[in-house]
Design a protein around this motif. Structure first.
Motif, PDB file in Angstrom:
ATOM      1  N   GLY A  55       7.359  13.132-125.309  1.00  0.00           N
ATOM      2  CA  GLY A  55       6.724  11.825-125.467  1.00  0.00           C
ATOM      3  C   GLY A  55       6.426  11.424-126.893  1.00  0.00           C
ATOM      4  O   GLY A  55       6.002  10.299-127.129  1.00  0.00           O
ATOM      5  N   HIS A  56       6.643  12.318-127.862  1.00  0.00           N
ATOM      6  CA  HIS A  56       6.387  11.982-129.273  1.00  0.00           C
ATOM      7  C   HIS A  56       7.678  11.425-129.867  1.00  0.00           C
ATOM      8  O   HIS A  56       8.514  12.155-130.394  1.00  0.00           O
ATOM      9  CB  HIS A  56       5.898  13.202-130.041  1.00  0.00           C
ATOM     10  CG  HIS A  56       5.531  12.912-131.472  1.00  0.00           C
ATOM     11  ND1 HIS A  56       4.654  11.913-131.827  1.00  0.00           N
ATOM     12  CD2 HIS A  56       5.930  13.503-132.633  1.00  0.00           C
ATOM     13  CE1 HIS A  56       4.514  11.893-133.139  1.00  0.00           C
ATOM     14  NE2 HIS A  56       5.291  12.839-133.647  1.00  0.00           N
TER      15      HIS A  56
ATOM     16  N   GLU B 117      14.517   6.256-123.597  1.00  0.00           N
ATOM     17  CA  GLU B 117      13.564   6.152-122.497  1.00  0.00           C
ATOM     18  C   GLU B 117      12.196   5.821-123.093  1.00  0.00           C
ATOM     19  O   GLU B 117      11.575   6.673-123.737  1.00  0.00           O
ATOM     20  CB  GLU B 117      13.499   7.465-121.718  1.00  0.00           C
ATOM     21  CG  GLU B 117      12.666   7.396-120.460  1.00  0.00           C
ATOM     22  CD  GLU B 117      13.299   6.548-119.366  1.00  0.00           C
ATOM     23  OE1 GLU B 117      12.540   5.962-118.565  1.00  0.00           O
ATOM     24  OE2 GLU B 117      14.538   6.448-119.309  1.00  0.00           O
ATOM     25  N   PRO B 118      11.721   4.580-122.926  1.00  0.00           N
ATOM     26  CA  PRO B 118      10.451   4.185-123.530  1.00  0.00           C
ATOM     27  C   PRO B 118       9.314   5.131-123.155  1.00  0.00           C
ATOM     28  O   PRO B 118       9.173   5.527-121.996  1.00  0.00           O
ATOM     29  CB  PRO B 118      10.208   2.779-122.949  1.00  0.00           C
ATOM     30  CG  PRO B 118      11.572   2.274-122.614  1.00  0.00           C
ATOM     31  CD  PRO B 118      12.344   3.481-122.164  1.00  0.00           C
ATOM     32  N   GLY B 119       8.535   5.513-124.144  1.00  0.00           N
ATOM     33  CA  GLY B 119       7.410   6.408-123.917  1.00  0.00           C
ATOM     34  C   GLY B 119       7.773   7.874-123.967  1.00  0.00           C
ATOM     35  O   GLY B 119       6.884   8.735-124.001  1.00  0.00           O
TER      36      GLY B 119
ATOM     37  N   GLY C  29       9.231  18.309-116.795  1.00  0.00           N
ATOM     38  CA  GLY C  29       9.941  18.245-115.530  1.00  0.00           C
ATOM     39  C   GLY C  29      11.211  17.420-115.502  1.00  0.00           C
ATOM     40  O   GLY C  29      11.823  17.254-114.443  1.00  0.00           O
ATOM     41  N   SER C  30      11.620  16.858-116.659  1.00  0.00           N
ATOM     42  CA  SER C  30      12.883  16.106-116.744  1.00  0.00           C
ATOM     43  C   SER C  30      12.948  14.936-115.764  1.00  0.00           C
ATOM     44  O   SER C  30      13.992  14.668-115.166  1.00  0.00           O
ATOM     45  CB  SER C  30      14.084  17.044-116.533  1.00  0.00           C
ATOM     46  OG  SER C  30      14.083  18.053-117.503  1.00  0.00           O
ATOM     47  N   GLY C  31      11.833  14.232-115.638  1.00  0.00           N
ATOM     48  CA  GLY C  31      11.801  13.085-114.731  1.00  0.00           C
ATOM     49  C   GLY C  31      12.810  12.020-115.101  1.00  0.00           C
ATOM     50  O   GLY C  31      13.394  11.362-114.223  1.00  0.00           O
ATOM     51  N   SER C  32      13.037  11.832-116.401  1.00  0.00           N
ATOM     52  CA  SER C  32      14.049  10.891-116.864  1.00  0.00           C
ATOM     53  C   SER C  32      15.374  11.592-117.096  1.00  0.00           C
ATOM     54  O   SER C  32      16.434  11.099-116.719  1.00  0.00           O
ATOM     55  CB  SER C  32      13.586  10.209-118.161  1.00  0.00           C
ATOM     56  OG  SER C  32      14.632   9.481-118.755  1.00  0.00           O
ATOM     57  N   GLY C  33      15.331  12.776-117.700  1.00  0.00           N
ATOM     58  CA  GLY C  33      16.556  13.501-118.015  1.00  0.00           C
ATOM     59  C   GLY C  33      17.400  13.806-116.800  1.00  0.00           C
ATOM     60  O   GLY C  33      18.639  13.827-116.877  1.00  0.00           O
TER      61      GLY C  33
END
Length: 395
Positions: free
Chosen positions: A35-36, A63-65, A155-159
């Motif tokens: 997130g950084h 991915e924003p954020g 957890g790689s929610g976006s990845g």
């Protein structure tokens, strides 16, 4: 040819090691926690010259954020004979400001730095393994696709969306998480256990703890009962473990608590079928309220599925083992309790082998360090494994 190839990769690893150590020092000066975005961008810019040397076609997925994922393709001339995924992650677990307080340094055979083993070494080893082959004119006629995501530690929610996309055309995957050993032998992972994260929220009724005590319904009391219930689900035989932390609830101690909250983790599911049994347990909790007047809400999500060994992943391990044996090593195939992105890519039907990076100590702690000699060994092994997999996996 095998003897000549071994010499090429060993000499290539010796050439690559000083460059990798220099890059590790630069990477470990950066805060690159999940997130950084500024740190994520700096990491990508440090990797860009190596990707250019490889001639990779680089796609950035913002991915924003969170930051930016990378998909980088090294393509052969003509139509590829196959597609190999090479995976590692760009994020770490250490909050902003940590890198400056724990600077990179070398002490004997050990390189110390936050994220040095998880997973900065893995990123570089995977890249330089292919670069050695390119410089020797030995890149296989496969598409090599690097997937470097920026959210593995959460957890790689976006990845996982990127993984799902690339899995559609992939033959197999090599995952460059930290190395393992068993009885002094290099150990490569073909199975990992799954993880669920969740929340328990209890709603009660506030009341004065003295003159109106019986009018209240303590959410803290009910949360305590639910915690005991959750721990009763532990399956020691299968090694599926339930854990609650942190917890909170109520206001001053003179008031019966009107709300309480706890977070929990369920770790160790050896197969994806076990998730259904765990979820049955979790769904039963709101139906078993002990404190009259309280209501319980339980929510959860899969952090990582189980990585299940398959016939194809066993065949892929055979290629990895053959490369290791060519280097004079005696590899062993293992299952590991920790979760990584190898679980996600395998859940999309891609056979995977994990733990191809260097030997690390103190993962996720301020004492994280990695063996320099194992970095050099794993660079050579990465090159030899890429070559061997692309030659033999489809036979």
């Amino acid at each position: 040819m095998e003897k000549q190839l071994k010499t090429i990769v060993l000499e290539g690893a010796e050439w690559a090691l000083p460059r990798i150590l220099g890059l590790l020092e630069q990477l470990c000066t950066l805060d690159s926690c999940s997130g950084h975005e500024p740190g994520n961008r700096q990491v990508i810019e440090l990797l860009r010259p190596i990707l250019e040397e490889l001639g990779a076609q680089v796609e950035e997925i913002y991915e924003p954020g969170l930051g930016t994922h990378l998909a980088a393709r090294v393509l052969p001339e003509g139509k590829p004979s196959g597609k190999l995924l090479l995976m590692a992650h760009l994020d770490t677990v250490f909050p902003v400001g940590s890198a400056a307080r724990h600077p990179f340094h070398v002490d004997g055979d050990w390189a110390w730095g936050l994220g040095v083993g998880d997973c900065k070494s893995g990123v570089l080893i995977s890249l330089f393994g292919a670069l050695i082959l390119k410089k020797a004119g030995l890149l296989p006629p496969w598409e090599l696709t690097y997937l470097f995501n920026c959210d593995e530690e959460i957890g790689s929610g976006s990845g996982r969306k990127l993984f799902a996309r690339e899995a559609e055309t992939a033959d197999c995957a090599l995952v460059f998480e930290g190395g393992r050993e068993q009885d002094g032998r290099p150990a490569f992972v073909t199975a990992r256990r799954g993880v669920i994260l969740g929340d328990i929220h209890v709603t009660g009724k506030e009341a004065h703890a003295g003159n109106a005590y019986l009018e209240g319904h303590s959410a803290v009391h009910e949360l305590a009962q639910q915690i005991v219930r959750l721990y009763s689900f532990n399956d020691m035989e299968k090694k599926i473990y339930y854990n609650v932390a942190p917890i909170s609830g109520g206001r001053p101690n003179g008031v019966v608590a009107g709300e309480a909250h706890g977070q929990f983790c369920v770790a160790g599911m050896p197969t994806n079928a076990d998730f259904g049994l765990v979820e049955e347990n979790l769904r039963s909790m709101p139906e078993q309220v002990t404190v009259e007047g309280c209501t319980v809400d339980v929510s959860w999500h899969t952090l990582f599925p189980a990585m299940e060994r398959t016939e194809d992943s066993g065949r892929l391990y055979g290629c990895v083992a053959a490369a290791a044996e060519q280097m004079g090593l005696s590899p062993v195939e293992i299952s590991d309790p920790c979760a990584t992105d190898a679980a996600w890519i395998s859940s999309f039907g891609v056979p995977a082998v994990d733990a191809l990076s260097a030997m690390e100590v103190g993962i996720h702690t301020m004492e994280e360090h990695v063996s320099i000699s194992s970095i050099q060994q794993r660079i050579a092994l990465a090159a030899l494994t890429i070559y061997t997999v692309c030659r033999d996996f489809k036979k």
